[in-house]
Design an enzyme around this catalytic site. Structure first.
Site, short mmCIF file in Angstrom:
data_model
loop_
_atom_site.label_atom_id
_atom_site.label_comp_id
_atom_site.label_asym_id
_atom_site.label_seq_id
_atom_site.Cartn_x
_atom_site.Cartn_y
_atom_site.Cartn_z
N HIS A 249 0.85 -1.64 0.00
CA HIS A 249 -0.29 0.66 0.01
C HIS A 249 0.96 1.54 0.10
O HIS A 249 1.95 1.24 0.59
CB HIS A 249 -0.97 0.14 1.48
CG HIS A 249 -1.65 1.41 1.32
ND1 HIS A 249 -1.65 2.20 1.07
CD2 HIS A 249 -2.98 0.45 1.19
CE1 HIS A 249 -3.39 2.82 1.51
NE2 HIS A 249 -4.10 1.64 1.46
N ARG A 269 -6.98 10.31 0.12
CA ARG A 269 -7.05 10.75 -1.23
C ARG A 269 -7.60 10.74 -2.40
O ARG A 269 -8.05 11.62 -3.25
CB ARG A 269 -5.53 9.85 -1.97
CG ARG A 269 -4.24 9.96 -1.67
CD ARG A 269 -3.62 8.73 -2.82
NE ARG A 269 -3.38 7.78 -1.65
CZ ARG A 269 -2.92 6.32 -1.86
NH1 ARG A 269 -3.21 6.47 -3.93
NH2 ARG A 269 -3.34 5.63 -1.54
#
Ligand code: FAD
Length: 624
Positions: A249, A269
């Protein structure tokens, strides 16, 4: 042999995360006497840690969404290596599974007009993740547990016994599966607290044990992720596929050292957070790969406009699939443009008002304040890649979750195929429900059709017991904690986010050494709550699974999704047609074979533009 605790069920589910609980509910609803066994406390599984949401093409926020678009995104995210039938079932059935959760009592965040709200995530063309703030996994587990309790209440009303048809055994670790004449006959393991053994006889076992992250040094995974289900399946004779594909990740915490690896959800995000290097540059615009160029904004202005007008702008490259973002961060840090602690900056404070951040990302706000003394409403976070998810797992039949061993089923992160070479965020929670349910049905149908139930032999039980006790018999041998640290370091450094042949070969040499030393593992004390002993048994699993990862990584001479070879940087269409299948040949030997991928069904291929398919498929697959 001392008196052994014995139980008998129709279906055993190993694991109490989303996949296990959904499978158990289904098996019980099919009338099977079902047991759920879990190594940790009931309610403590990775599923509870899931933050961002569950992906399902409900089209609530953008009505252009559909199962076809979700299918396309999933295949693109997995770089077309996915088992297409699984990706199809997943995309079609995920919305029903989300609605069903609401019938169990889940309450997702709402849009202004009262529909289930959906948020943006990397690789998903439309807002698709149903969520409950950044605590979606908690709600998922809470409601699945609630459903189990309500079924138990029904059983009590009917039989006077809450546990007549569905029983949970928590803090019980399965150390071996029992197989008779090639068929599943049960499972053997120990109670974590007392160290006492128990035997569960059952003709069907559903593995739902999650992933393998604890073989790596920097990981978002917690202590239970030691690849037990992967190893149990191998030892029972089943095969694993796609083990070379590990998802790093892009955003784990990098500072302070004690929390390195803890996840920073992609929702940061999705909700507008941007990535900058130490020079203040929004660097992701330099890392949009050719295959994704048409879909992503090429200027900050366009990327920013997309948050308010997604129909007329392309998405910002911070929302590329995870493998792309993780590699970009890795490159920036390597090029000397990283932060003081070896990460990059992730900033949402300049993008959203403080009250909006605390409303949308309450756990992230709390996590950074408590663990790093950073206020994300006013300061950027420092983030870097962390080992997060394994795409590889038990090779299963897509429709039923059946492995190649009769009676053995798998669902959730422990199974392989669905996500191809890289999973999109949010696609795991939906995978758990879609395939957990299917495995529950598959196992129930299998048991119903079985003329005679296999019974574990006393010799097999005695062997499982002797294996579990072996670490107590050595003297002055290896300490399991030392071996674990060395394993994590080797996997991190040599089979990590960027790989090359010499390094993988070195890893395999080190693994051989670790395997030899593991034979003389010694643990102190007795069986009553003894974490050193538990780790010694977990190591057996981590070592064999790490060998699968390293051997498959060495064989795959291309870069695709969660497998990046420095010495073979390109994606090779010939390799897309090949799956690497791992099996064990002896107590700890791993064999890897190439197997042909089943060609994608024609009507599913037609969902893509030919121009796009040419980036992934070979000429003869395209009929040219
Ligand atoms: P788990 O939920 O991990 O459950 C595994 C179970 O198996 C546990 O009960 C464990 O005790 C048991 N077990 C293991 N070994 C044994 C054994 N030997 N004997 C008995 N029991 C055993 N995915 C998304 O889709 N959206 C997200 O927003 C998201 N956020 C995430 C955030 C974090 C921090 C992490 C780590 C993952 C996230 N993921 C997310 C991924 C997702 O949460 C996991 O892939 C998923 O929950 C795995 O579910 P599972 O049911 O397969 O396994």
């Amino acid at each position: 042999m001392a008196e052994l605790e014995r139980h008998s069920f129709d279906v055993l589910v190993i694991g109490a995360g989303g996949a296990g609980l959904r499978a158990a509910i289904e098996a019980r609803e099919h009338g099977m006497r079902t047991a759920v066994l879990c190594k940790s406390l009931f309610g403590k599984a990775h599923t509870v840690m899931a933050e961002g949401g569950i992906a399902a093409a409900m089209g609530n926020v953008n009505s252009n969404d559909s199962w076809q678009v979700h299918f396309r995104d999933t295949m693109r995210g997995g770089k077309f290596l996915n088992n297409w039938r699984m990706a199809e079932l997943h995309a079609k059935e995920a919305p029903d599974r989300v609605w069903e959760l609401e019938t169990y009592g889940a309450l997702f965040d709402r849009t202004a007009d009262g529909r289930v709200s959906q948020r943006n995530f990397g690789g998903h063309e439309y807002p698709r993740l149903a969520h409950v703030g950044d605590r979606t996994g908690l709600e998922l587990i809470r409601t699945l547990q609630q459903k189990i309790v309500s079924l138990q209440q029904e059983d009590h009303a009917e039989t006077g016994d809450h546990e007549a048809k569905l029983r949970v055994f928590q803090e019980f670790t399965v150390s071996d599966l029992l197989v008779e004449d090639g068929r599943i006959a049960g499972a053997f393991g120990y109670w974590r607290e007392s160290g006492r053994f128990a035997l569960f006889t059952s003709p069907a076992v559903i593995l739902a044990t999650g992933g393998i992250g604890k073989s790596f040094k920097v990981t978002s995974n917690s202590w239970e992720y030691t690849g037990d289900g992967h190893a149990l399946a191998l030892r029972a004779g089943a095969s694993l596929i796609n083990m070379e594909f590990i998802q790093f990740h892009p955003t784990g915490m990098v500072w302070p050292p004690s929390v390195k690896g803890i996840l920073v959800t992609e929702s940061v995000r999705g909700d507008g957070g941007v990535l900058r290097n130490s020079e203040g540059k929004r660097f992701m615009f330099d890392y949009i790969p050719e295959v994704f160029k048409e879909k992503y904004a090429d200027s900050e202005a366009e990327g920013d406009r997309w948050y308010t007008d997604a129909d007329n702008n392309r998405r910002p490259p911070e929302l590329l699939p995870r493998d792309e973002v993780a590699r970009a961060i890795n490159s920036e840090v390597k090029a000397g443009r990283g932060t003081e602690h070896g990460g990059v900056f992730l900033d949402v404070s300049t993008r959203l008002p403080a009250e909006e951040i605390t409303r949308r990302l309450p756990s992230m706000h709390h996590q950074f304040k408590e663990l790093a003394d950073v206020d994300i409403t006013a300061q950027p976070m420092e983030v870097g890649p962390t080992c997060h998810y394994v795409m590889g797992g038990v090779e299963v039949d897509p429709d039923t979750g059946a492995s190649s061993v009769p009676g053995l089923f798998a669902a959730g992160e422990v199974s392989g195929g669905m996500h191809g070479s890289n999973r999109l965020g949010g696609n795991s929670l939906s995978d758990l429900l879609v395939f957990g349910r299917r495995a529950g049905t598959g196992a129930s149908d299998y048991v119903s059709a079985l003329p005679v139930r296999p019974v574990p032999s006393e010799a097999a039980v005695a062997e499982a017991q002797a294996t579990a006790l072996a670490p107590f018999s050595g003297e002055g041998g290896e300490n399991p904690y030392t071996l674990h640290m060395e394993l994590q370091q080797a996997m991190n450094d040599l089979v990590g986010i960027i790989r090359k042949a010499e390094e993988i070969e070195q890893a395999l040499e080190r693994l051989e050494g670790l395997k030899a030393r593991a034979r003389t593992l010694t643990v102190e004390g007795h069986r009553q709550f003894n974490p050193g002993w538990h780790l010694a048994l977990d190591l057996r699993n981590m070592l064999v699974v790490s060998e699968c990862v390293a051997k498959a990584a060495l064989l795959r001479t291309e870069s695709r999704g969660g497998h990046t070879r420095d010495d073979y940087p390109g994606m090779d269409p010939e390799w897309r047609r090949k799956l690497l299948v791992c099996r064990t040949t002896g107590p700890s030997e791993v064999d890897v074979e190439v197997k042909a991928q089943i060609p994608i069904r024609e009507d599913l291929l037609e969902l893509f533009d030919r121009g796009e398919l040419e980036k992934y498929l070979t000429g003869d697959e395209l009929g040219s």
